[in-house]
Design an enzyme around this catalytic site. Sequence first.
Site, PDB file in Angstrom:
ATOM      1  CE  LYS A 169      -3.976   1.801   2.702  1.00  0.00           C
ATOM      2  NZ  LYS A 169      -4.842   1.556   3.866  1.00  0.00           N
ATOM      3  CB  SER A 171      -8.174   3.524   2.881  1.00  0.00           C
ATOM      4  OG  SER A 171      -7.350   2.919   3.850  1.00  0.00           O
ATOM      5  CB  SER A 176      -8.399   0.580   5.783  1.00  0.00           C
ATOM      6  OG  SER A 176      -9.043   1.798   5.565  1.00  0.00           O
TER       7      SER A 176
HETATM    8  N1  GLN Z   1     -13.152   4.050   6.374  1.00  0.00           N
HETATM    9  C1  GLN Z   1     -12.597   4.426   7.638  1.00  0.00           C
HETATM   10  C2  GLN Z   1     -12.152   5.862   7.592  1.00  0.00           C
HETATM   11  O1  GLN Z   1     -12.366   6.484   6.597  1.00  0.00           O
HETATM   12  C3  GLN Z   1     -11.459   3.522   7.977  1.00  0.00           C
HETATM   13  C4  GLN Z   1     -10.258   3.819   7.185  1.00  0.00           C
HETATM   14  C5  GLN Z   1      -9.080   3.004   7.581  1.00  0.00           C
HETATM   15  O2  GLN Z   1      -9.193   1.979   8.235  1.00  0.00           O
HETATM   16  N2  GLN Z   1      -7.933   3.516   7.233  1.00  0.00           N
HETATM   17  O3  GLN Z   1     -11.626   6.378   8.524  1.00  0.00           O
END
Ligand code: GLN
Length: 480
Positions: A71, A147, A171
């Site tokens: 990532k 994400s 995410s």
């Molecule tokens: N969707 C969640 C957020 O926007 C989690 C994102 C993540 O785990 N990085 O914060």
Amino acid sequence: MPEFQLTAHELIEQVNNKNTTVQKIAESLKKRILETDPKVKAYVRLEHAQSASKPAGESSGILKGIPVSIKDNICTDGINTECCSKILSGFKPPYDATVIKKLKDAGATILELKTNMDEFAFGSSTENSCFGPTRNPWNLECVPGGSSGGSAAAVGADEAILAIGSDTGGSIRQPASFCGVVGMKPTYGRVSRYGLIAFASSLDQIGPLTKDTRDAAILMNVISGHDPMDSTSVDAPVPDYTKALTKDVKGLKIGVPKEYFVEGLDPQVKTIIEEAINKLKSLGAECKPVQLPHTKYAVPVYYIIATAEASSNLARFDAVQYGYRTAERVKNLIEMYCKTRGEGFGDEAKRRIILGTFALSHGYYDAYYLRALKVRTMIKQDFDQVFKEFDCILTPTSPTAAFKIGEKTNDPLKMYLSDIYTISVNLAGIPAISLPCGFTKNSLPVGLQLLAKPFGEEMLFRVAHTYEQNTEWHKIKPKL
Ligand code: GLN
């Protein structure tokens, strides 16, 4: 089968039996990426695709010559790491994150093209990337989740053998669920965060996204462990997670929280999860209802704590030493900061910085941040209570299957609710896994989530592997 379609453990075996070579694996994967990624867009900076076929290093470790996709928020020495944000454009870290070092020590080939993500991991759809969205391999009009959507889509589309993501509120698990792959969020402190560009430091963990549970266990063996460079990493022995793949759940007690089966849960997802529960029962597990009464506070608590931490973590991007700097003429330093940050951060990043700064500001700190911390403890205590009696907890990973690109971009609250089942896990610091458990009528994958007590990853692997090996879901591939 061509190499790119195989799992890491199958490839390791084939190399050992001299049925293939690490060079052939690399060539096969590079070809697949070049053919398929123009459609899926799981990777950013595709011009580095050549790196997929670089010869493996000297190590004779377990992952010798196995390519791993990373990532864009995990530091790789000399290789662009930009969090898919304009503000970090051109940033090449001068060091490797601890997980990268561990992967290299195990012989893995680290791809130089990174996987796409929501900017700074803010999002649930990979639409908040400065490179544009990734597409779901099962339906190119749908999001891959986020994400870590690029990592999940790459694995789902057979454009990656193994991938690494990060999980702050879901995410890894939610995109794993949307793309029909396995994703694990380890216990807070199990995997070093050194070199992970911080979103919310008390919630972030790095973890694997893979084609099956055995690959996830192998990857966890490699990346777990204490690291003096991360003071929150825990000095506890790392078991061999592959030993937990026993194909036996007889007598295990699995809790099913009623708070996760309420309004907002898609009826098709509900039916599929109920079938998974029946399957586990037929394999000898005992599944019983449990209560996690503070679940309804998880989303609001998360969006105070996560934004508060994000606003302070993102304060360091000042364009002085690295990253993007405004091209405009400025009169002084403050103006340079303002213009650079105004141009460099996307809308969602700005929204989080503003929300978080507000939650921490004088006069509001006690009302929001401090209160959220107290409720966070109550959420954690709900889990402690259940794990006194139960071996693990079973829930859907997400209330719906993948949604259409653009469907939720104008409604941040709707987007935030996509993580309603994954966020509590990060607030409590416990481990969880998502694995494929069926498909909707539109042929979109659905994920099953399992939760365990802190450092209970072995229990997760045991239950997940047993379910997986008694079903066929992980073998079904998208037509691309
Ligand atoms: N969707 C969640 C957020 O926007 C989690 C994102 C993540 O785990 N990085 O914060």
